[in-house]
Design a protein around this motif. Structure first.
Motif, short mmCIF file in Angstrom:
data_model
loop_
_atom_site.label_atom_id
_atom_site.label_comp_id
_atom_site.label_asym_id
_atom_site.label_seq_id
_atom_site.Cartn_x
_atom_site.Cartn_y
_atom_site.Cartn_z
N GLY A 44 7.44 4.04 4.96
CA GLY A 44 6.08 3.62 4.68
C GLY A 44 5.48 2.70 5.72
O GLY A 44 4.38 2.94 6.24
N SER A 45 6.18 1.63 6.05
CA SER A 45 5.64 0.66 7.00
C SER A 45 5.40 1.29 8.37
O SER A 45 4.41 0.99 9.04
CB SER A 45 6.58 -0.54 7.12
OG SER A 45 7.87 -0.12 7.56
N HIS A 46 6.29 2.19 8.79
CA HIS A 46 6.14 2.85 10.08
C HIS A 46 4.95 3.81 10.07
O HIS A 46 4.16 3.84 11.03
CB HIS A 46 7.42 3.61 10.43
CG HIS A 46 8.64 2.75 10.52
ND1 HIS A 46 8.83 1.84 11.53
CD2 HIS A 46 9.72 2.65 9.72
CE1 HIS A 46 9.99 1.22 11.36
NE2 HIS A 46 10.55 1.69 10.26
N LEU A 47 4.82 4.59 9.01
CA LEU A 47 3.73 5.56 8.94
C LEU A 47 2.38 4.86 8.83
O LEU A 47 1.40 5.28 9.48
CB LEU A 47 3.93 6.49 7.74
CG LEU A 47 5.13 7.44 7.83
CD1 LEU A 47 5.30 8.23 6.54
CD2 LEU A 47 4.97 8.39 9.01
N ILE A 48 2.32 3.81 8.02
CA ILE A 48 1.06 3.07 7.89
C ILE A 48 0.71 2.38 9.20
O ILE A 48 -0.45 2.37 9.63
CB ILE A 48 1.17 2.05 6.74
CG1 ILE A 48 1.28 2.79 5.40
CG2 ILE A 48 -0.05 1.12 6.73
CD1 ILE A 48 1.54 1.88 4.21
N GLY A 49 1.71 1.80 9.86
CA GLY A 49 1.48 1.16 11.15
C GLY A 49 1.01 2.16 12.19
O GLY A 49 0.12 1.85 13.00
N LEU A 50 1.59 3.36 12.17
CA LEU A 50 1.18 4.41 13.10
C LEU A 50 -0.26 4.82 12.85
O LEU A 50 -1.06 4.98 13.80
CB LEU A 50 2.09 5.62 12.96
CG LEU A 50 1.87 6.79 13.92
CD1 LEU A 50 2.12 6.36 15.36
CD2 LEU A 50 2.79 7.96 13.56
N PRO A 58 0.80 -1.24 0.00
CA PRO A 58 0.00 0.00 0.00
C PRO A 58 0.83 1.29 0.00
O PRO A 58 0.27 2.37 0.13
CB PRO A 58 -0.78 -0.13 1.32
CG PRO A 58 0.18 -0.81 2.23
CD PRO A 58 0.94 -1.80 1.37
N ASN A 59 2.15 1.17 -0.10
CA ASN A 59 2.99 2.37 -0.06
C ASN A 59 2.65 3.38 -1.14
O ASN A 59 2.83 4.59 -0.95
CB ASN A 59 4.47 1.98 -0.17
CG ASN A 59 5.04 1.48 1.15
OD1 ASN A 59 4.48 1.73 2.21
ND2 ASN A 59 6.16 0.78 1.09
N VAL A 60 2.14 2.89 -2.29
CA VAL A 60 1.82 3.80 -3.37
C VAL A 60 0.67 4.73 -2.96
O VAL A 60 0.66 5.91 -3.36
CB VAL A 60 1.45 3.01 -4.66
CG1 VAL A 60 0.17 2.19 -4.46
CG2 VAL A 60 1.31 3.94 -5.84
N ILE A 61 -0.26 4.25 -2.17
CA ILE A 61 -1.35 5.09 -1.69
C ILE A 61 -0.80 6.17 -0.75
O ILE A 61 -1.17 7.35 -0.85
CB ILE A 61 -2.41 4.25 -0.95
CG1 ILE A 61 -2.98 3.17 -1.88
CG2 ILE A 61 -3.51 5.15 -0.42
CD1 ILE A 61 -3.70 3.72 -3.08
N LEU A 62 0.08 5.74 0.15
CA LEU A 62 0.71 6.70 1.07
C LEU A 62 1.48 7.75 0.30
O LEU A 62 1.41 8.95 0.61
CB LEU A 62 1.63 5.96 2.03
CG LEU A 62 2.47 6.83 2.98
CD1 LEU A 62 1.57 7.63 3.91
CD2 LEU A 62 3.44 5.96 3.78
N LEU A 81 -2.65 2.98 11.43
CA LEU A 81 -3.54 1.88 11.81
C LEU A 81 -3.70 1.79 13.33
O LEU A 81 -4.76 1.40 13.83
CB LEU A 81 -3.01 0.56 11.26
CG LEU A 81 -3.03 0.43 9.72
CD1 LEU A 81 -2.39 -0.90 9.30
CD2 LEU A 81 -4.46 0.54 9.19
N SER A 82 -2.64 2.14 14.06
CA SER A 82 -2.72 2.09 15.52
C SER A 82 -3.69 3.16 16.05
O SER A 82 -4.30 2.97 17.11
CB SER A 82 -1.33 2.28 16.14
OG SER A 82 -0.87 3.61 15.93
N PHE A 83 -3.83 4.27 15.33
CA PHE A 83 -4.74 5.33 15.76
C PHE A 83 -6.19 4.96 15.51
O PHE A 83 -7.07 5.32 16.29
CB PHE A 83 -4.41 6.64 15.04
CG PHE A 83 -3.28 7.40 15.67
CD1 PHE A 83 -3.37 7.83 16.98
CD2 PHE A 83 -2.13 7.71 14.95
CE1 PHE A 83 -2.35 8.56 17.58
CE2 PHE A 83 -1.10 8.42 15.54
CZ PHE A 83 -1.20 8.85 16.85
N ILE A 84 -6.44 4.27 14.39
CA ILE A 84 -7.83 3.95 14.05
C ILE A 84 -8.24 2.58 14.58
O ILE A 84 -9.41 2.21 14.51
CB ILE A 84 -8.03 4.00 12.52
CG1 ILE A 84 -7.23 2.89 11.83
CG2 ILE A 84 -7.67 5.36 11.97
CD1 ILE A 84 -7.52 2.77 10.34
N GLY A 85 -7.26 1.80 15.08
CA GLY A 85 -7.55 0.46 15.55
C GLY A 85 -8.21 0.43 16.93
O GLY A 85 -8.31 1.40 17.63
#
Length: 249
Positions: free
Chosen positions: A237-243, A188-192, A245-249
């Protein structure tokens, strides 16, 4: 040892950045990379070795041609400095690894595209075609995850820009560029990367409008923001996406 390698990588980046400036400024207008040799575009004086030191020559000459006094475009030192600093960032982030090599290629493409797009509002096909096989080989032999995620990233990268190009808001060059970048960083990095490009472009564009540097509805290049968003997504990318997801999880 890390310090010496860091210095070497930075200097190498600055030297290559000088060459990337030549590529970005000559290829879009169909000029040779070798002839004529580097010269002042105003007085046509051939530049000597001490006139071509990355960043340093620009600073020592106060941003002017030493022979006729004409102002030199700041794109030259900015391209050189940016390449050196980004090369250093790639090394510190990925070290001497395949990911590091891929990162250096992405930086090289990003710098050339940025300078060309800022100068001519054009992303040269020849530049994309040069990097295409190099990037594809690395993705095929050293994919980050399943190969289909890279293919999906390329498809999404091209598809998300295409409507804007058809409506006249962007160029086909942006479509080709982001399809290639999406292939490299995958989903999903392309979306980010796209969201970051839109955010950065909007913020900086708004500031430039407020400062009166650009006018409302004035066309501005989007390639640099696609490239910058891609570099950020590639590095974090992986860190930002993980961050996120942690907010909306």
């Amino acid at each position: 040892m890390t310090i010496f390698i860091s210095i070497y990588i930075t200097l190498l980046g600055m030297i290559l950045g000088s060459f990337y400036n030549v590529v970005a400024l000559r290829v879009p207008v169909g000029e040779s990379l070798l002839h004529p040799p580097s010269h002042c575009p105003n007085c046509n004086t051939r530049l000597k070795a001490h006139d071509l030191l990355p960043v340093i020559s620009y600073l020592l000459s106060a941003g002017k041609c030493r022979y006729c006094g004409t102002k030199v475009s700041p794109l030259y030192p900015l391209g050189e400095a940016a390449t050196g600093l980004l090369f250093l960032w790639v090394y510190l982030q990925f070290g001497l690894s395949v990911n590091g090599v891929l990162g250096l290629l992405l930086v090289s493409l990003a710098v050339i595209v940025t300078v060309a797009d800022l100068k001519y509002m054009l992303i040269p096909n020849k530049v994309l075609l040069f990097f295409l096989p190099l990037l594809i080989i690395l993705v095929l032999f050293f994919p980050e995850g399943p190969l289909w995620l890279h293919l999906l990233g390329g498809a999404i990268g091209g598809a998300v820009i295409l409507p804007f190009a058809l409506l006249g808001g962007m160029g086909i060059g942006d479509v080709k560029l982001f399809a290639l970048l999406g292939l490299v960083i995958g989903f999903p990095n392309v979306i980010l990367a796209f969201l970051l490009a839109c955010l950065l472009g909007s913020v900086v564009g708004g500031i430039l409008i407020l400062l009166g540097i650009v006018q409302r509805k004035q066309p501005v290049p989007f390639g640099p923001w696609l490239a910058l968003g891609t570099l950020i997504a590639y590095g974090y990318g992986s860190h930002l996406i993980g961050l996120y997801l942690s907010f909306i999880g």
